[in-house]
Design a protein around this motif. Structure first.
Motif, mmCIF file in Angstrom:
data_model
loop_
_atom_site.group_PDB
_atom_site.id
_atom_site.type_symbol
_atom_site.label_atom_id
_atom_site.label_comp_id
_atom_site.label_asym_id
_atom_site.label_seq_id
_atom_site.Cartn_x
_atom_site.Cartn_y
_atom_site.Cartn_z
ATOM 1 N N ASN A 1 43.709 38.000 53.777
ATOM 2 C CA ASN A 1 42.773 37.789 52.677
ATOM 3 C C ASN A 1 41.823 38.990 52.557
ATOM 4 O O ASN A 1 41.657 39.590 51.478
ATOM 5 C CB ASN A 1 42.040 36.473 52.989
ATOM 6 C CG ASN A 1 40.883 36.135 52.111
ATOM 7 O OD1 ASN A 1 40.349 36.974 51.413
ATOM 8 N ND2 ASN A 1 40.465 34.885 52.174
ATOM 9 N N ILE A 2 41.191 39.363 53.681
ATOM 10 C CA ILE A 2 40.243 40.480 53.674
ATOM 11 C C ILE A 2 40.934 41.777 53.258
ATOM 12 O O ILE A 2 40.419 42.540 52.423
ATOM 13 C CB ILE A 2 39.593 40.628 55.062
ATOM 14 C CG1 ILE A 2 38.616 39.473 55.326
ATOM 15 C CG2 ILE A 2 38.868 41.969 55.188
ATOM 16 C CD1 ILE A 2 38.005 39.469 56.712
ATOM 17 N N VAL A 3 42.090 42.054 53.832
ATOM 18 C CA VAL A 3 42.795 43.304 53.542
ATOM 19 C C VAL A 3 43.177 43.379 52.061
ATOM 20 O O VAL A 3 42.986 44.418 51.406
ATOM 21 C CB VAL A 3 44.035 43.447 54.444
ATOM 22 C CG1 VAL A 3 44.882 44.650 54.024
ATOM 23 C CG2 VAL A 3 43.619 43.580 55.912
ATOM 24 N N ALA A 4 43.710 42.298 51.513
ATOM 25 C CA ALA A 4 44.095 42.296 50.093
ATOM 26 C C ALA A 4 42.880 42.478 49.195
ATOM 27 O O ALA A 4 42.935 43.237 48.213
ATOM 28 C CB ALA A 4 44.825 41.001 49.756
ATOM 29 N N ASN A 5 41.787 41.813 49.495
ATOM 30 C CA ASN A 5 40.587 41.940 48.671
ATOM 31 C C ASN A 5 40.041 43.361 48.672
ATOM 32 O O ASN A 5 39.493 43.827 47.674
ATOM 33 C CB ASN A 5 39.503 40.982 49.159
ATOM 34 C CG ASN A 5 39.674 39.573 48.639
ATOM 35 O OD1 ASN A 5 40.359 39.342 47.645
ATOM 36 N ND2 ASN A 5 39.062 38.608 49.301
#
Length: 561
Positions: free
Chosen positions: A320-324
């Motif tokens: 989630n963090i990486v994609a955002n």
């Protein structure tokens, strides 16, 4: 993990403080500010109260929970320093100003989970082994592929988490090389959603989530004439989780060590919790122009748990963090998020790209709206812009949209056994959204729909197999605490529980550009009695730091920078 309360730090008035504009009233607030900097004498990272020009990271925190229901945090880093020290410092300053809330939130929600009294259980040992193996695999990828954008951002997120925990424990020491993460420390705050599924995959005897338990409502709504595009989300959670922080991160990280370009999603505003470095709800406004949000769809097919393995996977919170951070479009977000599917915290994700929306535009081509669904062993995503245009809205309510996901996750068996409550078109929220979304014409009417619960009078909240028939779960914002304890219910989600819609967040074309939103914290009380701890069936549950009565009104959130 050893937890200690800190003494309250002196509050500072500052022009840098969060600006809170209430819909119904305005009240000035005070901010607590801390800076992380490099001590010139020791060469080590240190933290001081107040703002410093030589900051590596600084945090600005306002605790306004008693007045508005929310606390507010801004964390910024300086590009004068390398990405790794920035990330570690970001976690460190967040803990410095929010440690008291972190302690209270841990006591309320996680104290005793796989603690000394339960750790010897087979499940807790399996969970620790799983998390440890997964962290080892992720660290191996970081060591081997650290120059790749994906693994660089994964490393920075883990460094931020380590800084948060080290600072909280007064053990600040920036790691000069490989580092480790405590599998049962603040990582558990990040893994709440993942653990719900790991309990099933690892055969925990008593599961956290009852059958059918909803976890969030969401609505994307095109206003008449396409004059605006509204994006809203209700978190459904346990009432003990309601110590909340609205956060804004402004991180000056590069895409990778070999690409000095700024991150597309380097600035993010999101609803969150003490001790969490991502949203968890999830609801994000990103500098890339994206708004990302999800509702949980879960997995009811035990045959799929074989795809949940500790190696070759990245936990959902970290993906989630990486994609955002890295994505510049909905399609790119879905591609990045799909990598290394852990099969845990299985959700329907909605990605709105405001770069492709102009108010009043009559023809909107693809790329405005992407929908992704994840279950163990399968990720499906497509562009759904044209469906949004044709229907005028997209509603999400914990039931998969894609047939292959619906069938593979066992939803068809649930419909056969329990009826249309588990179906995509005839579930209570599907019908309420379909009927009521036509009344949404502005921000106020959107708020009313997202807080809607009229379960005693609305026939769509009726449960034939329940006694009584009206059920507080069957609404856009659930109030399961209002269901009688001595009632008769066909499955766990419909029983009396300390669970329901615990907030509402809403942004628009105008608000998102300033990372702004409307937000209200606490169970809905528009058409039902307010939630009050002291008179509820759950007054003996730990709720340290909570207001007793939850009657907060929506606030408009804007930021100082």
């Amino acid at each position: 993990m050893a937890f200690r309360q800190r003494h309250a730090a002196t509050c500072f008035k500052s022009i840098l403080q969060v600006l809170l504009v209430f819909f119904f009233s305005y009240c000035p607030v005070q901010a607590e500010i801390s800076s992380a900097f490099i001590d010139q004498q020791t060469g080590q990272l240190a933290i001081s109260e107040g703002y410093r020009d030589d900051f590596v990271a600084w945090a600005n925190f306002t605790d306004d929970i008693d007045k508005s229901g929310w606390s507010f945090l801004e964390v910024s880093t300086s590009r004068r320093f390398n990405d790794s020290i920035q990330a570690y410092a970001a976690g460190a300053v967040e803990a410095a100003v929010t440690s008291q809330l972190m302690y209270k939130h841990w006591v309320n929600t996680l104290m005793g989970y796989c603690g000394p009294k339960t750790f010897e259980s087979g499940y807790c040992q399996r969970l620790k082994a799983y998390i440890t193996s997964n962290l080892e695999w992720v660290m191996e990828q970081i060591q081997e592929q650290g120059n790749a954008p994906y693994w660089h951002q994964a490393k920075l997120a883990l460094l931020q988490l380590k800084g948060l925990e080290d600072s909280y424990n007064d053990e600040l020491s920036f790691p000069g090389g490989p580092f480790s993460i405590n599998p049962f420390g603040f990582l558990l705050f990040q893994m709440g959603g993942d653990i719900e599924d790991l309990e099933s995959a690892l055969n925990k005897s008593s599961l956290t989530r009852p059958l059918g338990s909803g976890s969030c409502s969401a609505l994307i709504k095109l206003l008449p004439g396409n004059k605006d595009l509204l994006v809203s989300h209700d978190t459904w959670n346990t009432y003990q989780s309601m110590l909340r922080i609205m956060k804004k991160y402004t991180f000056a990280f590069s895409v990778s060590p070999k690409d000095s370009a700024a991150l597309p999603g380097g600035t993010q505003a999101f609803s969150s919790y003490p001790g969490s470095i991502f949203s968890g709800d999830d609801f994000y406004i990103l500098s890339s122009g994206l708004v990302t949000l999800e509702t949980t769809i879960g997995n009811s097919n035990p045959d799929l748990w074989k795809f949940v393995r500790p190696t070759g996977a990245v936990m959902e919170w970290l993906r989630n963090i990486v994609a955002n951070r890295l994505a510049s479009s909905g399609q790119q977000w879905a591609q990045i998020f799909s990598k290394y599917n852990s099969g845990t915290y299985n959700n329907q994700w909605m990605i709105v790209d405001y770069n492709h929306f102009t108010p009043g535009q009559t023809v909107i081509k693809d790329q405005l709206f992407t929908v992704l669904e994840q279950i163990p062993g399968l990720v499906v995503y497509t562009d759904k812009t044209q469906e949004l245009m044709e229907k005028g809205y997209w509603a999400s309510f914990n039931i998969p949209y894609y047939p292959e996901v619906f069938n593979a996750s066992g939803c068809n068996e649930l419909v056969e056994k329990f009826g249309p409550w588990f179906s995509l078109d005839k579930s209570p929220r599907a019908q309420i959204f379909r009927r009521n979304q036509t009344a949404v014409t502005d921000l106020d009417s959107m708020v009313r729909l997202m807080r809607y619960n009229n379960y005693k009078e609305d026939p769509l909240s009726w449960c034939d197999a329940c006694d009584p028939h009206g059920n507080g779960e069957n609404a856009i914002s659930a109030r399961s605490d209002l269901n009688p304890a001595n009632g008769t219910y066909p499955f766990g989600a419909l029983t009396q529980r300390s669970h329901g819609g615990t907030d509402m967040k809403l942004t628009s074309y105008g608000l998102f550009r300033g990372f702004g939103m409307l937000a209200v914290n606490g169970p809905t009380w528009d058409q039902v009695p307010p939630f009050q701890w002291s008179t509820s069936p759950y007054k003996d549950l730990l709720h340290m730091g909570h207001p007793d009565t939850w009657t907060f009104k929506p606030v408009k959130v804007t930021w100082s920078s």
